[in-house]
Design an enzyme around this catalytic site. Sequence first.
Site, PDB file in Angstrom:
ATOM      1  N   ASP A  26      -3.179   2.658   3.662  1.00 54.78           N
ATOM      2  CA  ASP A  26      -2.450   1.415   3.389  1.00 54.78           C
ATOM      3  C   ASP A  26      -2.833   0.777   2.047  1.00 54.78           C
ATOM      4  O   ASP A  26      -3.190  -0.412   1.991  1.00 54.78           O
ATOM      5  CB  ASP A  26      -2.722   0.392   4.510  1.00 54.78           C
ATOM      6  N   GLU A 233       7.803  -1.136   8.763  1.00 51.57           N
ATOM      7  CA  GLU A 233       6.534  -1.817   8.444  1.00 51.57           C
ATOM      8  C   GLU A 233       6.196  -1.585   6.974  1.00 51.57           C
ATOM      9  O   GLU A 233       6.908  -0.895   6.246  1.00 51.57           O
ATOM     10  CB  GLU A 233       5.397  -1.303   9.336  1.00 51.57           C
TER      11      GLU A 233
HETATM   12  O1  FUB Z   1      -3.212   1.126   9.258  1.00 47.29           O
HETATM   13  C1  FUB Z   1      -2.682   0.521  10.414  1.00 47.29           C
HETATM   14  C2  FUB Z   1      -1.206   0.446  10.331  1.00 47.29           C
HETATM   15  O2  FUB Z   1      -0.663   1.752  10.144  1.00 47.29           O
HETATM   16  C3  FUB Z   1      -0.684  -0.333   9.158  1.00 47.29           C
HETATM   17  O3  FUB Z   1      -0.778  -1.708   9.300  1.00 47.29           O
HETATM   18  C4  FUB Z   1       0.697   0.218   9.098  1.00 47.29           C
HETATM   19  O4  FUB Z   1       1.409  -0.107   7.951  1.00 47.29           O
HETATM   20  C5  FUB Z   1       0.442   1.692   9.269  1.00 47.29           C
HETATM   21  O5  FUB Z   1       0.078   2.306   8.058  1.00 47.29           O
END
Ligand code: FUB
Length: 334
Positions: A26, A233
């Site tokens: 991320d 996301e």
């Molecule tokens: O790393 C945890 C979660 O997985 C992140 O918040 C999302 O964007 C995905 O990458």
Amino acid sequence: MDTNTKQTTNNAVQNEPIVTHIYTADPSAHVFEGKLYIYPSHDIDHDGPTNDNGDQYAMEDYHVLSMDSADAPCVDHGVALHIKDVPWASQQMWAPDAAFKNDTYYLFFPARDKDGIFRIGVASGTSPSGPFKAEENYMEGSFSIDPAVFVDEDGQSYMYFGGLWGGQLEKWQTGSFKPDAEGPAANEPALGPQVSQLSDDMLSFKTAPREILIVDENGSPITAGDEDRRYFEGPWMHKYNGKYYLSYSTGTTHKLVYAVGDHPEGPFVFKGTILNPVLGWTTHHSIVEFDNKWYLFYHDASLSGGVDHKRSVKFTELHYNEDGTIQLVETNKK
Ligand code: FUB
């Protein structure tokens, strides 16, 4: 003073992990004090379950990474913030971002509160590498995950956030948390990311979060069933030639895609794919200009052999076409 400093070599063109002594994911990349600073999640091993709720992402702290140039070694500045020093948080320090304003560096991060609800917190410090001191409470009115903070040329800051499934975005459609709420039907408009203007001190929302509209080339909202294009996301905002580029992960189809608009709060018109699926379920990124080149920072699970809660940050150069569209980055899933 940097603590626990480690160095590894990296090779931008071959897309090797920028560090290999820890797992990182991320990545939010920024240029601060003339260097590239990367704010990633710090993936860890554990014995807990793996499921659609994201319990496998059990991170407990943040490390800040930096590079003097795109082909310089990557430095790990050690722990910049640990969950034990965040009074309101209980678990899962997910994707963070950072911003600079008021001569201060701010780290924005999601975590579950004591009731298991994802909230977004802020911590601040005087150095881009940390350490950061967390505020006593999460940002009032915050929810869900994946904050990305964009400071526009006029000084106004915006936070983009939200994630489906484990990120709980579906559960906030009425404005309050409904644990059993589900997302829209396949033929209905998809849920968009949320955006809020931040207060001048960067510690609170100046405007209430509102949903961003992403439309197709005909102006129709992208639907929830359009999984190649709908928001899942990991939002990111950058500005290129006066236009606002909202990029994000499509989740179930594992792409990084983007949409373009004339205003930081949208609406945005879907344009295309930036990165095809990588090894691992999640894909998450940031885009930054450094030394007159544009870079895509992303992660994959190649270093761990495909274990998606043990990911590694990589980067590659990003290219634009004359018309402002972004050229697709191909991946080999290795
Ligand atoms: O790393 C945890 C979660 O997985 C992140 O918040 C999302 O964007 C995905 O990458």
